[in-house]
Design a protein around this motif. Structure first.
Motif, PDB file in Angstrom:
ATOM      1  N   GLU A 168      11.135  61.405  45.699  1.00  0.00           N
ATOM      2  CA  GLU A 168      12.245  60.513  45.370  1.00  0.00           C
ATOM      3  C   GLU A 168      12.048  59.113  45.966  1.00  0.00           C
ATOM      4  O   GLU A 168      12.344  58.110  45.314  1.00  0.00           O
ATOM      5  CB  GLU A 168      13.573  61.114  45.845  1.00  0.00           C
ATOM      6  CG  GLU A 168      13.989  62.371  45.114  1.00  0.00           C
ATOM      7  CD  GLU A 168      13.342  63.643  45.658  1.00  0.00           C
ATOM      8  OE1 GLU A 168      13.603  64.713  45.087  1.00  0.00           O
ATOM      9  OE2 GLU A 168      12.565  63.574  46.638  1.00  0.00           O
ATOM     10  N   ALA A 169      11.555  59.042  47.200  1.00  0.00           N
ATOM     11  CA  ALA A 169      11.291  57.740  47.832  1.00  0.00           C
ATOM     12  C   ALA A 169      10.169  57.009  47.102  1.00  0.00           C
ATOM     13  O   ALA A 169      10.219  55.789  46.905  1.00  0.00           O
ATOM     14  CB  ALA A 169      10.935  57.930  49.300  1.00  0.00           C
ATOM     15  N   TYR A 170       9.161  57.745  46.688  1.00  0.00           N
ATOM     16  CA  TYR A 170       8.059  57.143  45.952  1.00  0.00           C
ATOM     17  C   TYR A 170       8.526  56.625  44.593  1.00  0.00           C
ATOM     18  O   TYR A 170       8.163  55.524  44.175  1.00  0.00           O
ATOM     19  CB  TYR A 170       6.918  58.159  45.799  1.00  0.00           C
ATOM     20  CG  TYR A 170       5.714  57.643  45.051  1.00  0.00           C
ATOM     21  CD1 TYR A 170       5.185  56.390  45.328  1.00  0.00           C
ATOM     22  CD2 TYR A 170       5.113  58.403  44.063  1.00  0.00           C
ATOM     23  CE1 TYR A 170       4.077  55.911  44.634  1.00  0.00           C
ATOM     24  CE2 TYR A 170       4.003  57.936  43.380  1.00  0.00           C
ATOM     25  CZ  TYR A 170       3.494  56.689  43.660  1.00  0.00           C
ATOM     26  OH  TYR A 170       2.401  56.224  42.976  1.00  0.00           O
ATOM     27  N   LEU A 171       9.350  57.380  43.917  1.00  0.00           N
ATOM     28  CA  LEU A 171       9.872  56.939  42.632  1.00  0.00           C
ATOM     29  C   LEU A 171      10.724  55.676  42.790  1.00  0.00           C
ATOM     30  O   LEU A 171      10.681  54.765  41.948  1.00  0.00           O
ATOM     31  CB  LEU A 171      10.675  58.055  41.966  1.00  0.00           C
ATOM     32  CG  LEU A 171      11.035  57.860  40.511  1.00  0.00           C
ATOM     33  CD1 LEU A 171       9.810  57.552  39.652  1.00  0.00           C
ATOM     34  CD2 LEU A 171      11.741  59.096  39.983  1.00  0.00           C
ATOM     35  N   LYS A 172      11.456  55.590  43.872  1.00  0.00           N
ATOM     36  CA  LYS A 172      12.233  54.377  44.150  1.00  0.00           C
ATOM     37  C   LYS A 172      11.298  53.182  44.290  1.00  0.00           C
ATOM     38  O   LYS A 172      11.546  52.113  43.726  1.00  0.00           O
ATOM     39  CB  LYS A 172      13.060  54.563  45.424  1.00  0.00           C
ATOM     40  CG  LYS A 172      13.899  53.364  45.787  1.00  0.00           C
ATOM     41  CD  LYS A 172      14.710  53.657  47.039  1.00  0.00           C
ATOM     42  CE  LYS A 172      15.566  52.483  47.441  1.00  0.00           C
ATOM     43  NZ  LYS A 172      16.367  52.798  48.642  1.00  0.00           N
ATOM     44  N   TYR A 173      10.210  53.349  45.021  1.00  0.00           N
ATOM     45  CA  TYR A 173       9.215  52.284  45.180  1.00  0.00           C
ATOM     46  C   TYR A 173       8.662  51.874  43.820  1.00  0.00           C
ATOM     47  O   TYR A 173       8.565  50.683  43.503  1.00  0.00           O
ATOM     48  CB  TYR A 173       8.090  52.761  46.105  1.00  0.00           C
ATOM     49  CG  TYR A 173       6.808  51.984  45.987  1.00  0.00           C
ATOM     50  CD1 TYR A 173       6.661  50.741  46.601  1.00  0.00           C
ATOM     51  CD2 TYR A 173       5.728  52.485  45.261  1.00  0.00           C
ATOM     52  CE1 TYR A 173       5.486  50.025  46.497  1.00  0.00           C
ATOM     53  CE2 TYR A 173       4.543  51.779  45.152  1.00  0.00           C
ATOM     54  CZ  TYR A 173       4.429  50.554  45.770  1.00  0.00           C
ATOM     55  OH  TYR A 173       3.254  49.853  45.662  1.00  0.00           O
ATOM     56  N   ILE A 174       8.310  52.841  42.994  1.00  0.00           N
ATOM     57  CA  ILE A 174       7.734  52.546  41.681  1.00  0.00           C
ATOM     58  C   ILE A 174       8.711  51.735  40.836  1.00  0.00           C
ATOM     59  O   ILE A 174       8.360  50.694  40.278  1.00  0.00           O
ATOM     60  CB  ILE A 174       7.346  53.844  40.948  1.00  0.00           C
ATOM     61  CG1 ILE A 174       6.134  54.500  41.616  1.00  0.00           C
ATOM     62  CG2 ILE A 174       7.052  53.569  39.474  1.00  0.00           C
ATOM     63  CD1 ILE A 174       5.831  55.894  41.092  1.00  0.00           C
ATOM     64  N   LEU A 175       9.943  52.193  40.731  1.00  0.00           N
ATOM     65  CA  LEU A 175      10.902  51.536  39.847  1.00  0.00           C
ATOM     66  C   LEU A 175      11.407  50.206  40.401  1.00  0.00           C
ATOM     67  O   LEU A 175      11.549  49.240  39.650  1.00  0.00           O
ATOM     68  CB  LEU A 175      12.070  52.467  39.540  1.00  0.00           C
ATOM     69  CG  LEU A 175      11.726  53.640  38.632  1.00  0.00           C
ATOM     70  CD1 LEU A 175      12.923  54.561  38.482  1.00  0.00           C
ATOM     71  CD2 LEU A 175      11.246  53.170  37.275  1.00  0.00           C
TER      72      LEU A 175
END
Length: 121
Positions: A107-114
């Motif tokens: 979830e933290a990685y997806l936040k970074y991506i978006l």
């Protein structure tokens, strides 16, 4: 519950599945909806109403990865950027949070991506 390496294996399987689905799309559409098949959606979802939408639950200090809908370019980032941005993300995390070196929370990685690579608000 987080259980290594099973959790990491499942994350990688999910990423491969999402990329394969993206690559199977016959043509680019204006709006895209990507939904996990193991989640029951109780209400109709109008994928035309926004540029980038994710659920506002189970985000674990990041962005919930169970579904996404929005504009083509934002959906593309959500769907196919996970492998290509991983090394850059881990390097950044290691610099900013040395005690968490090499950790990955989906979830933290997806936040970074978006947040850093799309028009996500």
């Amino acid at each position: 519950n987080y259980e290594f390496p099973a959790t990491v294996d499942n994350i990688i399987k999910q990423w491969h599945s999402i990329e394969r689905v993206w690559k199977m799309m016959p043509k680019p559409y204006d709006q895209i909806g990507l939904f996990r098949s193991d989640v029951i959606y109780m209400n109709a979802i109008d994928i035309q109403d926004s540029d980038a939408v994710v659920p506002n639950w189970a985000h674990h200090s990041g962005i919930n990865d169970r579904m996404f809908y929005g504009a083509y370019n934002n959906a593309r980032v959500w769907a196919i950027s996970r492998f290509s941005l991983l090394e850059k993300y881990i390097e950044r995390q290691t610099k900013e949070h040395p005690r968490r070196k090499g950790t990955l929370v989906s979830e933290a990685y997806l936040k970074y991506i978006l947040k850093d690579h799309s028009d996500f608000p």
